[in-house]
Design a protein around this motif. Sequence first.
Motif, PDB file in Angstrom:
ATOM      1  N   THR A  30       8.703  12.685  51.923  1.00 23.06           N
ATOM      2  CA  THR A  30       9.713  11.804  51.602  1.00 23.06           C
ATOM      3  C   THR A  30      11.190  12.325  51.163  1.00 23.06           C
ATOM      4  O   THR A  30      11.241  13.315  51.018  1.00 23.06           O
ATOM      5  CB  THR A  30       9.287  11.323  50.009  1.00 23.06           C
ATOM      6  OG1 THR A  30       8.173  10.882  49.870  1.00 23.06           O
ATOM      7  CG2 THR A  30      10.165  10.048  49.687  1.00 23.06           C
ATOM      8  N   HIS A  31      12.189  11.388  52.103  1.00 23.85           N
ATOM      9  CA  HIS A  31      13.610  11.835  52.320  1.00 23.85           C
ATOM     10  C   HIS A  31      13.943  11.595  50.728  1.00 23.85           C
ATOM     11  O   HIS A  31      13.761  10.649  50.223  1.00 23.85           O
ATOM     12  CB  HIS A  31      14.168  11.014  53.207  1.00 23.85           C
ATOM     13  CG  HIS A  31      15.540  11.463  53.204  1.00 23.85           C
ATOM     14  ND1 HIS A  31      16.718  10.580  52.749  1.00 23.85           N
ATOM     15  CD2 HIS A  31      16.277  12.531  53.891  1.00 23.85           C
ATOM     16  CE1 HIS A  31      17.646  11.230  53.208  1.00 23.85           C
ATOM     17  NE2 HIS A  31      17.627  12.344  53.632  1.00 23.85           N
ATOM     18  N   LYS A  32      14.803  12.563  50.431  1.00 21.98           N
ATOM     19  CA  LYS A  32      15.617  12.413  49.003  1.00 21.98           C
ATOM     20  C   LYS A  32      16.955  13.014  49.038  1.00 21.98           C
ATOM     21  O   LYS A  32      17.248  14.052  49.906  1.00 21.98           O
ATOM     22  CB  LYS A  32      14.800  13.388  47.995  1.00 21.98           C
ATOM     23  CG  LYS A  32      13.649  12.818  47.431  1.00 21.98           C
ATOM     24  CD  LYS A  32      12.984  13.393  46.625  1.00 21.98           C
ATOM     25  CE  LYS A  32      11.357  12.814  46.083  1.00 21.98           C
ATOM     26  NZ  LYS A  32      10.554  13.350  44.918  1.00 21.98           N
ATOM     27  N   VAL A  33      17.863  12.636  48.380  1.00 20.09           N
ATOM     28  CA  VAL A  33      19.162  13.267  48.363  1.00 20.09           C
ATOM     29  C   VAL A  33      19.522  13.509  46.797  1.00 20.09           C
ATOM     30  O   VAL A  33      19.445  12.591  46.045  1.00 20.09           O
ATOM     31  CB  VAL A  33      19.971  12.222  48.915  1.00 20.09           C
ATOM     32  CG1 VAL A  33      21.520  12.779  48.831  1.00 20.09           C
ATOM     33  CG2 VAL A  33      20.074  11.823  50.217  1.00 20.09           C
ATOM     34  N   LEU A  34      19.990  14.833  46.645  1.00 17.25           N
ATOM     35  CA  LEU A  34      20.639  14.983  45.470  1.00 17.25           C
ATOM     36  C   LEU A  34      22.040  15.269  45.418  1.00 17.25           C
ATOM     37  O   LEU A  34      22.511  15.877  46.427  1.00 17.25           O
ATOM     38  CB  LEU A  34      19.942  16.461  44.804  1.00 17.25           C
ATOM     39  CG  LEU A  34      18.379  16.742  44.412  1.00 17.25           C
ATOM     40  CD1 LEU A  34      18.247  18.230  44.402  1.00 17.25           C
ATOM     41  CD2 LEU A  34      18.007  15.693  43.555  1.00 17.25           C
ATOM     42  N   LYS A  35      22.888  14.808  44.560  1.00 16.13           N
ATOM     43  CA  LYS A  35      24.028  14.905  44.559  1.00 16.13           C
ATOM     44  C   LYS A  35      24.628  16.119  43.675  1.00 16.13           C
ATOM     45  O   LYS A  35      23.509  16.646  43.039  1.00 16.13           O
ATOM     46  CB  LYS A  35      24.958  13.755  43.665  1.00 16.13           C
ATOM     47  CG  LYS A  35      24.732  12.282  44.419  1.00 16.13           C
ATOM     48  CD  LYS A  35      25.520  12.265  45.736  1.00 16.13           C
ATOM     49  CE  LYS A  35      25.402  11.014  46.059  1.00 16.13           C
ATOM     50  NZ  LYS A  35      25.955  11.052  47.585  1.00 16.13           N
ATOM     51  N   LYS A  36      25.821  16.779  44.111  1.00 17.48           N
ATOM     52  CA  LYS A  36      26.064  17.900  43.374  1.00 17.48           C
ATOM     53  C   LYS A  36      25.819  17.700  41.837  1.00 17.48           C
ATOM     54  O   LYS A  36      26.399  16.911  41.332  1.00 17.48           O
ATOM     55  CB  LYS A  36      27.527  18.359  43.984  1.00 17.48           C
ATOM     56  CG  LYS A  36      28.231  19.305  43.079  1.00 17.48           C
ATOM     57  CD  LYS A  36      29.462  19.643  43.577  1.00 17.48           C
ATOM     58  CE  LYS A  36      30.137  21.084  42.771  1.00 17.48           C
ATOM     59  NZ  LYS A  36      31.522  21.264  43.225  1.00 17.48           N
ATOM     60  N   GLY A  37      25.398  18.871  41.279  1.00 18.37           N
ATOM     61  CA  GLY A  37      25.012  18.658  39.789  1.00 18.37           C
ATOM     62  C   GLY A  37      23.710  18.203  39.363  1.00 18.37           C
ATOM     63  O   GLY A  37      23.225  18.287  38.285  1.00 18.37           O
ATOM     64  N   ASP A  38      23.058  17.435  40.427  1.00 16.72           N
ATOM     65  CA  ASP A  38      21.596  16.727  40.054  1.00 16.72           C
ATOM     66  C   ASP A  38      20.751  17.876  39.765  1.00 16.72           C
ATOM     67  O   ASP A  38      20.967  19.105  40.659  1.00 16.72           O
ATOM     68  CB  ASP A  38      21.387  15.889  41.002  1.00 16.72           C
ATOM     69  CG  ASP A  38      22.078  14.277  40.838  1.00 16.72           C
ATOM     70  OD1 ASP A  38      22.668  14.135  40.069  1.00 16.72           O
ATOM     71  OD2 ASP A  38      22.047  13.791  41.995  1.00 16.72           O
ATOM     72  N   TYR A  39      19.682  17.601  39.152  1.00 16.15           N
ATOM     73  CA  TYR A  39      18.587  18.643  39.073  1.00 16.15           C
ATOM     74  C   TYR A  39      17.268  18.230  39.797  1.00 16.15           C
ATOM     75  O   TYR A  39      16.973  17.374  40.065  1.00 16.15           O
ATOM     76  CB  TYR A  39      18.193  18.873  37.636  1.00 16.15           C
ATOM     77  CG  TYR A  39      19.170  19.480  36.760  1.00 16.15           C
ATOM     78  CD1 TYR A  39      18.842  20.785  36.483  1.00 16.15           C
ATOM     79  CD2 TYR A  39      20.123  18.724  36.052  1.00 16.15           C
ATOM     80  CE1 TYR A  39      19.662  21.557  35.814  1.00 16.15           C
ATOM     81  CE2 TYR A  39      20.689  19.709  35.177  1.00 16.15           C
ATOM     82  CZ  TYR A  39      20.695  21.006  35.076  1.00 16.15           C
ATOM     83  OH  TYR A  39      21.510  21.457  34.236  1.00 16.15           O
ATOM     84  N   PHE A  40      17.029  19.194  40.714  1.00 15.33           N
ATOM     85  CA  PHE A  40      15.631  19.112  41.256  1.00 15.33           C
ATOM     86  C   PHE A  40      14.348  19.256  40.364  1.00 15.33           C
ATOM     87  O   PHE A  40      13.532  18.425  40.601  1.00 15.33           O
ATOM     88  CB  PHE A  40      15.322  20.326  42.402  1.00 15.33           C
ATOM     89  CG  PHE A  40      14.139  20.416  43.106  1.00 15.33           C
ATOM     90  CD1 PHE A  40      14.010  19.425  44.002  1.00 15.33           C
ATOM     91  CD2 PHE A  40      13.035  21.289  42.898  1.00 15.33           C
ATOM     92  CE1 PHE A  40      12.545  19.345  44.714  1.00 15.33           C
ATOM     93  CE2 PHE A  40      12.122  21.336  43.412  1.00 15.33           C
ATOM     94  CZ  PHE A  40      11.540  20.337  44.527  1.00 15.33           C
ATOM     95  N   ILE A  41      14.484  20.133  39.494  1.00 16.84           N
ATOM     96  CA  ILE A  41      13.395  20.398  38.184  1.00 16.84           C
ATOM     97  C   ILE A  41      14.298  20.734  37.065  1.00 16.84           C
ATOM     98  O   ILE A  41      15.214  21.640  37.326  1.00 16.84           O
ATOM     99  CB  ILE A  41      12.431  20.895  38.628  1.00 16.84           C
ATOM    100  CG1 ILE A  41      11.222  20.816  37.477  1.00 16.84           C
ATOM    101  CG2 ILE A  41      12.905  22.461  38.788  1.00 16.84           C
ATOM    102  CD1 ILE A  41       9.877  21.542  38.094  1.00 16.84           C
TER     103      ILE A  41
END
Length: 185
Positions: free
Chosen positions: A24-35
């Motif tokens: 699944t393609h995902k995008v995190l913005k700067k500052g977002d948490y992966f976990i």
Amino acid sequence: MREYLQSFNILTANEIDDFEKLVTHKVLKKGDYFIQEATIAKEVSFVSNGLLRSFYYNSNGEEVTYCFTFSNSFITAYSSFLSQQKTMENIQALTDVELYSVSREQILMLEKNSVNWLRLFKFLSEQEYIKMEKRIFLLQKETAEKRYEDLLKNKSNYLQHIPLNYLASYLGITQRHLSRIRKAI
């Protein structure tokens, strides 16, 4: 991602095709948490573009950065992923990040259906162990200057994206000491 998986010469083209159908393609913005701390890792992701940092809080409540994850590598809270226990770490995007994620259940299915996936995951686990051992040896054996030079040599194109406080924490030194090292080099 396909090129990365092909580079190990373990998986067949069909196995890689099957894997690509699962992600699944995902995008995190700067500052977002992966976990975040106290959650359970349920997925593994391939970082196709971007930079993340892994950190925890020490007994004084201070952030300690212990790892950076760069493009063209896999990421998860590994011990939580394996044990299905809550993680103590946080993984945060330092830049915008593009990921391709696959669930733990899908990973287990791949392992069950193909010995090649077992071989690949074993190899990747061994590489993570070697990387962790190298990091421990650098921290315990080498000077901060040598640790910084190692980063310059191996990941210089990413250093401009890492805030100095995170970089100093990763090197196990103060920001002031890091400034002195950078001036000397």
